[in-house]
Motif scaffolding. Structure first.
Motif, PDB file in Angstrom:
ATOM      1  N   GLU A  68       0.742  -1.175   0.040  1.00  0.00           N
ATOM      2  CA  GLU A  68      -0.057  -0.128   0.118  1.00  0.00           C
ATOM      3  C   GLU A  68       0.820   1.320   0.048  1.00  0.00           C
ATOM      4  O   GLU A  68       0.688   2.320  -0.775  1.00  0.00           O
ATOM      5  CB  GLU A  68      -0.956  -0.002   1.175  1.00  0.00           C
ATOM      6  CG  GLU A  68      -2.065   1.069   1.426  1.00  0.00           C
ATOM      7  CD  GLU A  68      -2.777   0.946   2.484  1.00  0.00           C
ATOM      8  OE1 GLU A  68      -4.086   0.968   2.269  1.00  0.00           O
ATOM      9  OE2 GLU A  68      -2.470   0.968   3.638  1.00  0.00           O
ATOM     10  N   TYR A  69       1.739   1.376   1.098  1.00  0.00           N
ATOM     11  CA  TYR A  69       2.557   2.268   1.019  1.00  0.00           C
ATOM     12  C   TYR A  69       3.549   2.657  -0.299  1.00  0.00           C
ATOM     13  O   TYR A  69       3.697   3.692  -0.940  1.00  0.00           O
ATOM     14  CB  TYR A  69       3.589   2.657   2.278  1.00  0.00           C
ATOM     15  CG  TYR A  69       4.378   3.796   2.116  1.00  0.00           C
ATOM     16  CD1 TYR A  69       3.820   5.103   2.158  1.00  0.00           C
ATOM     17  CD2 TYR A  69       5.692   3.811   1.733  1.00  0.00           C
ATOM     18  CE1 TYR A  69       4.636   6.088   2.023  1.00  0.00           C
ATOM     19  CE2 TYR A  69       6.440   5.022   1.867  1.00  0.00           C
ATOM     20  CZ  TYR A  69       5.798   6.015   1.795  1.00  0.00           C
ATOM     21  OH  TYR A  69       6.574   7.234   1.741  1.00  0.00           O
ATOM     22  N   SER A  70       3.994   1.521  -0.620  1.00  0.00           N
ATOM     23  CA  SER A  70       4.918   1.781  -1.969  1.00  0.00           C
ATOM     24  C   SER A  70       4.180   2.036  -3.109  1.00  0.00           C
ATOM     25  O   SER A  70       4.534   2.834  -4.016  1.00  0.00           O
ATOM     26  CB  SER A  70       5.434   0.223  -2.047  1.00  0.00           C
ATOM     27  OG  SER A  70       6.317  -0.236  -1.166  1.00  0.00           O
ATOM     28  N   PHE A  71       3.035   1.594  -3.205  1.00  0.00           N
ATOM     29  CA  PHE A  71       1.990   2.078  -4.495  1.00  0.00           C
ATOM     30  C   PHE A  71       1.474   3.689  -4.487  1.00  0.00           C
ATOM     31  O   PHE A  71       2.228   4.029  -5.392  1.00  0.00           O
ATOM     32  CB  PHE A  71       0.843   1.180  -4.543  1.00  0.00           C
ATOM     33  CG  PHE A  71      -0.233   1.931  -5.415  1.00  0.00           C
ATOM     34  CD1 PHE A  71       0.095   1.539  -6.731  1.00  0.00           C
ATOM     35  CD2 PHE A  71      -1.133   2.790  -5.158  1.00  0.00           C
ATOM     36  CE1 PHE A  71      -0.860   1.973  -7.753  1.00  0.00           C
ATOM     37  CE2 PHE A  71      -2.121   3.323  -5.982  1.00  0.00           C
ATOM     38  CZ  PHE A  71      -1.903   2.930  -7.178  1.00  0.00           C
ATOM     39  N   PHE A  72       1.516   4.114  -3.090  1.00  0.00           N
ATOM     40  CA  PHE A  72       1.174   5.348  -3.145  1.00  0.00           C
ATOM     41  C   PHE A  72       2.356   6.254  -3.338  1.00  0.00           C
ATOM     42  O   PHE A  72       2.309   7.322  -3.794  1.00  0.00           O
ATOM     43  CB  PHE A  72       0.166   5.740  -1.801  1.00  0.00           C
ATOM     44  CG  PHE A  72      -1.257   5.497  -2.032  1.00  0.00           C
ATOM     45  CD1 PHE A  72      -1.975   6.109  -2.788  1.00  0.00           C
ATOM     46  CD2 PHE A  72      -1.880   4.372  -1.082  1.00  0.00           C
ATOM     47  CE1 PHE A  72      -3.555   5.784  -2.740  1.00  0.00           C
ATOM     48  CE2 PHE A  72      -3.215   4.102  -1.170  1.00  0.00           C
ATOM     49  CZ  PHE A  72      -4.101   4.877  -1.988  1.00  0.00           C
TER      50      PHE A  72
END
Length: 213
Positions: A68-72
């Motif tokens: 999730e954090y890597s995507f955003f």
């Protein structure tokens, strides 16, 4: 309350299906967002399955936070013009991944910990604020009503601000039923609002295509 939580959990279907319908009219960045939404839906289904079978889903969400954090972070890095901030975003991904893995393998317990959620929320809120700063200080005029990434970012900001509040008061609310209920209401409504704004952002992109065709 149970109905609200159910609607909140599967509200991701609305922008995901909208994205599928509008797929050919979306740019690459938005299509990546749609794929991420379907991954989110899969995680929510898996987490619901765990709850129904009385299995803890905390570790599942900890692992998903890596994605999730890597995507955003990459999502906003592709829009932010500052090279220095773009570099800091890449560094933040590495630090978050390493920190999360250390937590999972060395400090994780069966109990819920709000630490990872709070760190992730602060980082993502920071990304959104940088995007807004560059958007509002740009020389080029932008019609916000028709800017898909503005609506998406408003949704992200609302959700992670609500998530920060919920996770920040989690340990205190364990013994306060009314506060716990209030937290769940905030989380559910912020989740629903985020996905409604995602849908608005995707529809903005469709309207932009119609105007330029």
């Amino acid at each position: 309350m149970e109905l609200l939580i159910l609607i909140s959990t599967f509200s991701v279907l609305l922008p995901a299906l909208t994205g599928v319908i509008l797929g050919p009219n979306l740019d690459k960045r938005l299509n990546y967002l749609v794929m991420f939404l379907f991954l989110t839906l899969f995680i929510e289904i898996l987490a619901t399955y765990c709850v129904l079978h009385k299995v803890s889903n905390y570790l599942l969400y900890d692992w998903f936070s890596l994605v999730e954090y890597s995507f955003f972070a990459l999502f906003y890095r592709s829009m932010i013009r500052s090279r220095n901030i773009a570099l800091l975003i890449l560094i933040s991904i590495g630090c978050y991944v390493i920190g999360t893995l250390v937590y999972i393998f060395y400090f994780h317990t069966s109990a819920f910990s709000s630490l990872l959620n709070n760190v992730e929320s602060i980082l993502i809120i920071s990304l959104v604020l940088v995007y807004f700063y560059e958007l509002f200080t740009a020389d080029l005029f932008v019609n916000l009503a028709r800017e898909p990434y503005f609506w998406i970012s408003v949704g992200v900001l609302f959700y992670y601000a609500g998530s920060f509040f919920q996770q920040g008061t989690y340990n205190y609310s364990v013994n306060h039923i009314e506060l716990k209920r209030f937290e769940m209401i905030i989380h559910s409504f912020s989740n629903i609002l985020m996905y409604l704004l995602f849908t608005q952002g995707l529809l903005c992109r469709r309207n932009m295509q119609n105007l330029t065709s």
